[in-house]
Motif scaffolding. Structure first.
Motif, PDB file in Angstrom:
ATOM      1  N   CYS A   1      -4.632  -5.659  -1.804  1.00 27.14           N
ATOM      2  CA  CYS A   1      -3.835  -6.471  -0.871  1.00 27.14           C
ATOM      3  C   CYS A   1      -2.546  -7.040  -1.443  1.00 27.14           C
ATOM      4  N   GLY A   2      -2.375  -7.050  -2.770  1.00 23.27           N
ATOM      5  CA  GLY A   2      -1.184  -7.685  -3.341  1.00 23.27           C
ATOM      6  C   GLY A   2      -1.107  -9.148  -2.932  1.00 23.27           C
ATOM      7  N   ASN A   3       0.089  -9.637  -2.580  1.00 23.94           N
ATOM      8  CA  ASN A   3       0.207 -11.052  -2.193  1.00 23.94           C
ATOM      9  C   ASN A   3      -0.142 -11.282  -0.718  1.00 23.94           C
TER      10      ASN A   3
ATOM     11  N   TYR B   1      -2.457   5.541  -4.167  1.00 28.59           N
ATOM     12  CA  TYR B   1      -1.936   6.645  -5.003  1.00 28.59           C
ATOM     13  C   TYR B   1      -1.861   6.309  -6.484  1.00 28.59           C
ATOM     14  N   HIS B   2      -2.289   5.112  -6.889  1.00 28.59           N
ATOM     15  CA  HIS B   2      -2.248   4.753  -8.312  1.00 28.59           C
ATOM     16  C   HIS B   2      -3.447   5.334  -9.043  1.00 28.59           C
ATOM     17  N   GLY B   3      -3.434   6.668  -9.242  1.00 28.39           N
ATOM     18  CA  GLY B   3      -4.552   7.254  -9.971  1.00 28.39           C
ATOM     19  C   GLY B   3      -4.579   8.759  -9.839  1.00 28.39           C
TER      20      GLY B   3
ATOM     21  N   PHE C   1       7.414  -4.157  -3.470  1.00 23.98           N
ATOM     22  CA  PHE C   1       5.978  -4.170  -3.760  1.00 23.98           C
ATOM     23  C   PHE C   1       5.139  -4.530  -2.524  1.00 23.98           C
ATOM     24  N   VAL C   2       5.825  -4.910  -1.450  1.00 23.54           N
ATOM     25  CA  VAL C   2       5.111  -5.356  -0.242  1.00 23.54           C
ATOM     26  C   VAL C   2       5.434  -4.376   0.889  1.00 23.54           C
ATOM     27  N   SER C   3       4.391  -3.799   1.481  1.00 20.59           N
ATOM     28  CA  SER C   3       4.662  -2.759   2.477  1.00 20.59           C
ATOM     29  C   SER C   3       5.190  -3.368   3.774  1.00 20.59           C
TER      30      SER C   3
HETATM   31  C1  LIG Z   1       2.758  -2.093  -4.254  1.00 23.29           C
HETATM   32  S1  LIG Z   1       1.448  -3.240  -4.203  1.00 23.29           S
HETATM   33  C2  LIG Z   1       1.015  -3.197  -2.467  1.00 23.29           C
HETATM   34  C3  LIG Z   1       0.364  -4.477  -1.974  1.00 23.29           C
HETATM   35  C4  LIG Z   1      -0.094  -4.461  -0.527  1.00 23.29           C
HETATM   36  N1  LIG Z   1      -1.111  -3.449  -0.274  1.00 23.29           N
HETATM   37  C5  LIG Z   1       1.058  -4.242   0.412  1.00 23.29           C
HETATM   38  O1  LIG Z   1       1.124  -3.123   0.956  1.00 23.29           O
HETATM   39  O2  LIG Z   1       1.871  -5.114   0.600  1.00 23.29           O
HETATM   40  C6  LIG Z   1       0.107  -2.368  -4.984  1.00 23.29           C
HETATM   41  C7  LIG Z   1      -1.121  -3.224  -5.207  1.00 23.29           C
HETATM   42  O3  LIG Z   1      -2.201  -2.383  -5.617  1.00 23.29           O
HETATM   43  C8  LIG Z   1      -2.978  -3.109  -6.547  1.00 23.29           C
HETATM   44  N2  LIG Z   1      -3.784  -2.137  -7.294  1.00 23.29           N
HETATM   45  C9  LIG Z   1      -3.343  -1.124  -8.100  1.00 23.29           C
HETATM   46  N3  LIG Z   1      -4.381  -0.449  -8.616  1.00 23.29           N
HETATM   47  C10 LIG Z   1      -5.516  -1.054  -8.115  1.00 23.29           C
HETATM   48  C11 LIG Z   1      -6.913  -0.805  -8.282  1.00 23.29           C
HETATM   49  N4  LIG Z   1      -7.349   0.184  -9.072  1.00 23.29           N
HETATM   50  N5  LIG Z   1      -7.791  -1.585  -7.619  1.00 23.29           N
HETATM   51  C12 LIG Z   1      -7.371  -2.596  -6.830  1.00 23.29           C
HETATM   52  N6  LIG Z   1      -6.059  -2.896  -6.647  1.00 23.29           N
HETATM   53  C13 LIG Z   1      -5.141  -2.123  -7.276  1.00 23.29           C
HETATM   54  C14 LIG Z   1      -1.952  -3.848  -7.384  1.00 23.29           C
HETATM   55  O4  LIG Z   1      -2.490  -4.928  -8.104  1.00 23.29           O
HETATM   56  C15 LIG Z   1      -0.965  -4.282  -6.302  1.00 23.29           C
HETATM   57  O5  LIG Z   1      -1.273  -5.541  -5.806  1.00 23.29           O
END
Ligand SMILES: C[S@@+](CC[C@H](N)C(=O)[O-])C[C@H]1O[C@@H](n2cnc3c(N)ncnc32)[C@H](O)[C@@H]1O
Length: 235
Positions: A46-48, A115-117, A20-22
């Protein structure tokens, strides 16, 4: 096995660095090194924080970040404080107008999230990235590659390495109107979460609507089977 969503994951694993962390932001350090004017940046979704925000803070940048889950914000806040940094966090949805002024950032990062969408959501996020980034500033990010998608008897799947190391075929449901948009059918891993997979040509033409000097490279991570597009472009 428990169902894993982002919110659930960050509340259970605020300090973990795994799928989950890039792991690719360092690939853009040479650009940052050459462009010393890049000082104030945004980390979208940003995730964590351990994938993008923290590495950038450690390089001396002023970092603003947002995510739509409270658990991610809390985890990122803790991780920054632990190292004595101030990370300027907001809770926000990347599919809505970003809570920042036009041209506020020297560059904007969005790794493993955009890409979540649906394509329209992705296009909206890209337009907001362009809006909040200064003229001449960069967009840096990663997106999913369509090369990962396999087909077997009319069923789509992708090989996935689970958090326990097991490799499975993760079946995907194809969206009715967007053939490159899939929903994960594995109940234990981002169940029904939308994931949009780009071919290189589609990505190039999408990014070119917003950015100049678009560069696209393919990257993979050692402990994972994911194939990402590592991208940059200039406003
Ligand atoms: C796989 S994690 C990547 C975290 C970080 N960007 C990294 O690369 O380590 C995906 C993140 O996207 C966030 N996320 C998904 N859909 C989102 C949205 N519509 N708006 C804001 N954050 C979103 C999730 O909550 C999650 O923290």
């Amino acid at each position: 096995m428990e169902k894993i969503t982002h919110a659930h994951y960050w509340s259970k694993n605020p300090t973990k660095t795994d799928v989950f962390v890039s792991a690719f932001v360092h690939r853009f350090y040479p650009v940052l090194q050459k462009n010393k004017k890049i000082k104030k940046v945004l980390d979208v979704a940003c995730g964590n924080g351990l994938g993008v925000s923290l590495p950038l803070l450690r390089r001396g940048l002023k970092v603003h970040a947002f995510d739509h889950t409270t658990a991610a914000i809390k985890a990122a806040q803790k991780n920054a404080e632990k190292e004595g940094f101030t990370l300027l966090l907001k809770k926000s949805n990347m599919h809505k107008p970003f809570p920042y002024r036009t041209g506020f950032f020297d560059s904007t990062f969005c790794f493993q999230a955009i890409y979540h969408g649906k394509l329209a959501n992705i296009i909206f996020t890209l337009s907001e990235i362009k809006r909040v980034t200064k003229k001449g500033g960069y967009f840096f990010g990663t997106l999913l590659s369509y090369d990962m998608i396999k087909k077997e008897k009319n069923k789509f799947y992708m090989k996935v390495k689970l958090l326990d190391g097991k490799i499975i075929k993760s079946y995907h449901k194809q969206d009715k109107s967007e053939p490159h948009l899939f929903y994960y059918l594995n109940k234990n891993f981002e169940y029904m979460q939308p994931h949009y997979y780009f071919t290189k040509e589609e990505l190039k033409s999408t990014l070119s609507q917003f950015f100049k000097d678009v560069k696209i490279r393919v990257v993979t991570r050692k402990n994972d089977l994911s194939v990402y597009w590592l991208v940059s472009g200039r406003v």
